[in-house]
Write a protein that holds these residues in place. Structure first.
Motif, PDB file in Angstrom:
ATOM      1  N   LEU A   1       1.233  -1.319  -0.352  1.00  0.00           N
ATOM      2  CA  LEU A   1       0.249  -0.245  -0.032  1.00  0.00           C
ATOM      3  C   LEU A   1       1.104   1.544  -0.169  1.00  0.00           C
ATOM      4  O   LEU A   1       0.442   2.607  -0.562  1.00  0.00           O
ATOM      5  N   LEU A   2       1.874   1.809   0.718  1.00  0.00           N
ATOM      6  CA  LEU A   2       2.723   2.615   0.976  1.00  0.00           C
ATOM      7  C   LEU A   2       3.146   2.526  -0.283  1.00  0.00           C
ATOM      8  O   LEU A   2       3.557   4.030  -0.636  1.00  0.00           O
ATOM      9  N   ARG A   3       4.074   1.591  -1.051  1.00  0.00           N
ATOM     10  CA  ARG A   3       4.588   1.541  -1.645  1.00  0.00           C
ATOM     11  C   ARG A   3       3.494   2.335  -3.012  1.00  0.00           C
ATOM     12  O   ARG A   3       3.915   3.201  -4.330  1.00  0.00           O
ATOM     13  N   TYR A   4       2.412   1.866  -3.791  1.00  0.00           N
ATOM     14  CA  TYR A   4       1.252   2.560  -4.029  1.00  0.00           C
ATOM     15  C   TYR A   4       0.729   4.136  -4.038  1.00  0.00           C
ATOM     16  O   TYR A   4       1.557   4.736  -5.012  1.00  0.00           O
ATOM     17  N   ALA A   5       1.412   4.562  -2.284  1.00  0.00           N
ATOM     18  CA  ALA A   5       1.238   5.824  -2.134  1.00  0.00           C
ATOM     19  C   ALA A   5       2.327   6.681  -2.200  1.00  0.00           C
ATOM     20  O   ALA A   5       1.884   7.682  -2.548  1.00  0.00           O
ATOM     21  N   ARG A   6       3.816   5.695  -2.306  1.00  0.00           N
ATOM     22  CA  ARG A   6       4.796   7.259  -2.697  1.00  0.00           C
ATOM     23  C   ARG A   6       5.139   6.994  -4.308  1.00  0.00           C
ATOM     24  O   ARG A   6       4.951   7.973  -4.614  1.00  0.00           O
ATOM     25  N   TYR A   7       3.787   6.631  -5.244  1.00  0.00           N
ATOM     26  CA  TYR A   7       4.477   6.985  -6.321  1.00  0.00           C
ATOM     27  C   TYR A   7       3.206   7.274  -7.113  1.00  0.00           C
ATOM     28  O   TYR A   7       3.385   8.783  -7.387  1.00  0.00           O
ATOM     29  N   TYR A   8       1.900   7.880  -5.920  1.00  0.00           N
ATOM     30  CA  TYR A   8       1.179   9.143  -6.282  1.00  0.00           C
ATOM     31  C   TYR A   8       2.028  10.310  -5.617  1.00  0.00           C
ATOM     32  O   TYR A   8       1.559  12.134  -5.787  1.00  0.00           O
ATOM     33  N   SER A   9       2.354   9.869  -4.397  1.00  0.00           N
ATOM     34  CA  SER A   9       2.813  11.693  -3.760  1.00  0.00           C
ATOM     35  C   SER A   9       4.095  10.730  -2.938  1.00  0.00           C
ATOM     36  O   SER A   9       3.744  10.459  -1.629  1.00  0.00           O
ATOM     37  N   PRO A  10       5.460  10.850  -3.488  1.00  0.00           N
ATOM     38  CA  PRO A  10       6.457  11.150  -2.663  1.00  0.00           C
ATOM     39  C   PRO A  10       6.622  11.423  -2.032  1.00  0.00           C
ATOM     40  O   PRO A  10       7.948  11.323  -0.837  1.00  0.00           O
ATOM     41  N   GLU A  11       6.663  12.931  -1.384  1.00  0.00           N
ATOM     42  CA  GLU A  11       6.809  13.946  -0.523  1.00  0.00           C
ATOM     43  C   GLU A  11       6.526  13.739   0.767  1.00  0.00           C
ATOM     44  O   GLU A  11       6.406  13.725   1.624  1.00  0.00           O
TER      45      GLU A  11
ATOM     46  N   TYR B   1       4.984   9.772   1.676  1.00  0.00           N
ATOM     47  CA  TYR B   1       4.829   8.503   1.971  1.00  0.00           C
ATOM     48  C   TYR B   1       6.401   8.276   1.384  1.00  0.00           C
ATOM     49  O   TYR B   1       6.673   7.069   2.390  1.00  0.00           O
ATOM     50  N   GLY B   2       7.215   8.546   0.878  1.00  0.00           N
ATOM     51  CA  GLY B   2       8.248   8.756   0.538  1.00  0.00           C
ATOM     52  C   GLY B   2       9.029   8.448   1.921  1.00  0.00           C
ATOM     53  O   GLY B   2      10.246   6.989   2.014  1.00  0.00           O
ATOM     54  N   SER B   3       8.676   9.081   3.273  1.00  0.00           N
ATOM     55  CA  SER B   3       9.778   8.883   4.329  1.00  0.00           C
ATOM     56  C   SER B   3       9.091   7.038   4.840  1.00  0.00           C
ATOM     57  O   SER B   3      10.039   7.132   6.306  1.00  0.00           O
ATOM     58  N   TYR B   4       8.335   6.875   4.679  1.00  0.00           N
ATOM     59  CA  TYR B   4       7.735   5.567   5.304  1.00  0.00           C
ATOM     60  C   TYR B   4       7.821   4.192   4.632  1.00  0.00           C
ATOM     61  O   TYR B   4       8.502   3.630   5.392  1.00  0.00           O
ATOM     62  N   LEU B   5       9.317   4.591   3.688  1.00  0.00           N
ATOM     63  CA  LEU B   5       9.749   3.163   3.202  1.00  0.00           C
ATOM     64  C   LEU B   5      11.305   3.901   3.361  1.00  0.00           C
ATOM     65  O   LEU B   5      12.295   5.014   2.894  1.00  0.00           O
ATOM     66  N   SER B   6      12.412   2.515   3.920  1.00  0.00           N
ATOM     67  CA  SER B   6      13.735   3.155   3.306  1.00  0.00           C
ATOM     68  C   SER B   6      14.105   1.595   2.158  1.00  0.00           C
ATOM     69  O   SER B   6      13.067   0.912   2.274  1.00  0.00           O
ATOM     70  N   THR B   7      14.911   1.966   1.612  1.00  0.00           N
ATOM     71  CA  THR B   7      15.228   0.961   0.592  1.00  0.00           C
ATOM     72  C   THR B   7      16.980   0.669   0.655  1.00  0.00           C
ATOM     73  O   THR B   7      18.254   1.404   1.112  1.00  0.00           O
ATOM     74  N   GLU B   8      17.422  -0.170   0.006  1.00  0.00           N
ATOM     75  CA  GLU B   8      19.106  -0.741   0.386  1.00  0.00           C
ATOM     76  C   GLU B   8      19.324  -2.072  -1.008  1.00  0.00           C
ATOM     77  O   GLU B   8      17.721  -3.036  -1.056  1.00  0.00           O
ATOM     78  N   ILE B   9      19.602  -2.444  -1.094  1.00  0.00           N
ATOM     79  CA  ILE B   9      19.980  -3.042  -2.174  1.00  0.00           C
ATOM     80  C   ILE B   9      20.746  -4.623  -1.823  1.00  0.00           C
ATOM     81  O   ILE B   9      21.756  -4.538  -1.036  1.00  0.00           O
ATOM     82  N   LYS B  10      20.116  -5.438  -2.092  1.00  0.00           N
ATOM     83  CA  LYS B  10      20.606  -6.983  -1.611  1.00  0.00           C
ATOM     84  C   LYS B  10      21.043  -7.514  -3.202  1.00  0.00           C
ATOM     85  O   LYS B  10      20.489  -7.678  -4.469  1.00  0.00           O
TER      86      LYS B  10
END
Length: 441
Positions: free
Chosen positions: A215-225, A227-236
């Motif tokens: 859900l949050l990845r979908y929300a970030r697609y519409y409004s990254p400013e 909902y972007g802070s609710y997700l962190s990313t790393e390369i695995k």
């Protein structure tokens, strides 16, 4: 064997069988004759191997993108290597058709387990879902079929990668019990069981995180400013594949109005995907008969081609062997002739003559075997041509779609991927209009 001997043999076998039957009857004379199943019928049903997932608290939604057709590519390029494509006997349009068919078959196999939420075929992985089953066709020639499945959740975690193979028997289509059955079904059953095995290892907490991340990845697609802070990313990395892993760093408030509206738009996007299932089902229905006909007619040709290759290789091998033997005999004949000239021995002359004749015979035999191998190679080309003709017979595409939303009729045209992109863009436009109502976009 004469007819009299044959009759005597049959009578002897019949006598032995009769005596065996009489012996069996006498030993079990007190046993009632069984009519029907030899085992007692039980009223209990064996527990389903999907029971754990069927009774889960959280059901995950699964997306099955159209399979990768598995075309060979030029080195360090995304362009198709058509030379290798020809050498591999792959017909592009047939393989693209199979890419859709295999996705539908995988979806059907998963859906029948009733162990998931919604299971949908989608044009590509650029969609919203809890679990993605990414497929790639490794081989498909009506006899040998193989695919690779990569199972990924919404956090980006690669749950597993595995390849599957199946071989269709030459006599498959001769058995009337196989009528209306898919000869490739065991392949999709193996893939289904693998996905279920992976998902059965997920606990309720992990499933909840997967759903929240989706859900949050979908929300970030519409409004990254927002909902972007609710997700962190790393390369695995897993099995040589690099991927982004998303971790939740928090959750929005339960009464977040913007997120509620995004959830509404997400439901509309999934409504289109649900409508798209009708397109894929229609495509499957229209294509499956033609595809089965291709399988039915091609399977014996594949077997004939394999036999032609085997015969050609045997004949070529015999030809080479005879050529080597001719050379050896000719060399030894020359040596024996020189010895006979030196010693005047009649025996040596006879040996030389015999070996010389053997060399001639072996030489002629090698020529015949090699020529026969070339003839077999011509037969092989005929088999390839027949298979190619059958492979070019399947050529269908997805039709256009009309969607109704808030009293508007939206006509979507092009491929399934293009239609899906048009619908996503339409929903995003609606969101932007609502987010900035005073601005003309």
């Amino acid at each position: 064997m004469t007819s009299a001997h044959f009759t005597f043999l049959i009578l002897g076998i019949a006598t032995l069988l009769l005596s065996a039957c009489q012996s069996t009857t006498s030993r079990h004379s007190n046993t009632p004759l069984l009519v029907g199943p030899s085992e007692p019928i039980s009223n209990t049903t064996a527990p389903s191997k999907y029971k754990k997932l069927q009774n889960a608290e959280i059901f995950l939604d699964v997306a099955v993108p159209t399979f990768s057709p598995g075309f060979p590519l030029l080195k360090n390029s995304t362009e198709i290597d058509y030379e290798e494509l020809d050498d591999s006997g792959i017909w592009p349009q047939l393989r693209r058709t199979e890419a859709k068919l295999f996705a539908v078959e995988t979806k059907n196999a998963l859906e029948e387990t009733k162990a998931f939420g919604a299971v949908r075929v989608v044009p590509n992985a650029n969609t919203t879902a809890d679990i993605f089953v990414l497929g790639k066709i490794l081989n498909s020639d009506s006899e040998q079929v193989g695919m690779q499945l990569t199972v990924v959740d919404s956090t980006g975690e690669v749950l597993g990668i595995k390849s599957f193979e199946h071989e269709v028997s030459e006599s498959y289509f001769r058995d009337q019990r196989n009528k209306d059955k898919n000869p490739y079904q065991p392949l999709f059953d193996k893939g289904r069981d693998y996905v279920l095995e992976l998902l059965s290892k997920l606990d309720t907490e992990t499933k909840q995180k997967i759903k929240e991340t989706a859900l949050l990845r979908y929300a970030r697609y519409y409004s990254p400013e927002a909902y972007g802070s609710y997700l962190s990313t790393e390369i695995k990395k897993k099995q040589g594949q690099r991927y982004y892993k998303f971790e939740l760093t928090g959750l929005p408030a339960e009464d977040d109005a913007m997120l509620a509206r995004i959830e509404d738009l997400r439901a509309q996007e999934l409504l289109f995907v649900d409508r798209l299932q009708d397109q894929y089902d229609t495509f499957y229905a229209e294509t499956s008969d033609a595809y089965e006909q291709w399988q039915r007619e091609t399977l014996p040709e594949i077997a004939a081609r394999r036999e032609a290759i085997r015969n050609r290789n045997i004949k070529a091998g015999v030809g080479v062997g005879l050529a080597i033997l001719a050379g050896i005999l000719a060399s030894e004949s020359s040596k024996d002739s020189r010895d006979a000239d030196r010693t005047g021995s009649g025996t040596e002359r006879a040996k030389a003559g015999a070996k010389g004749a053997g060399a001639v015979i072996a030489g002629l035999g090698s020529i015949y075997a090699v020529n026969d191998a070339f003839q077999s190679n011509s037969e092989l080309k005929v088999q390839n041509a027949i298979i190619e003709e059958k492979g070019q017979a399947v050529d269908l595409s997805v039709s256009s779609t009309e969607m109704k939303f808030e009293d508007q009729v939206i006509e979507l045209q092009g491929t399934a991927t293009e239609q899906y992109l048009q619908w996503k863009q339409h929903l995003r436009k609606i969101y932007e209009l609502e987010a900035t109502p005073d601005v003309q976009l």
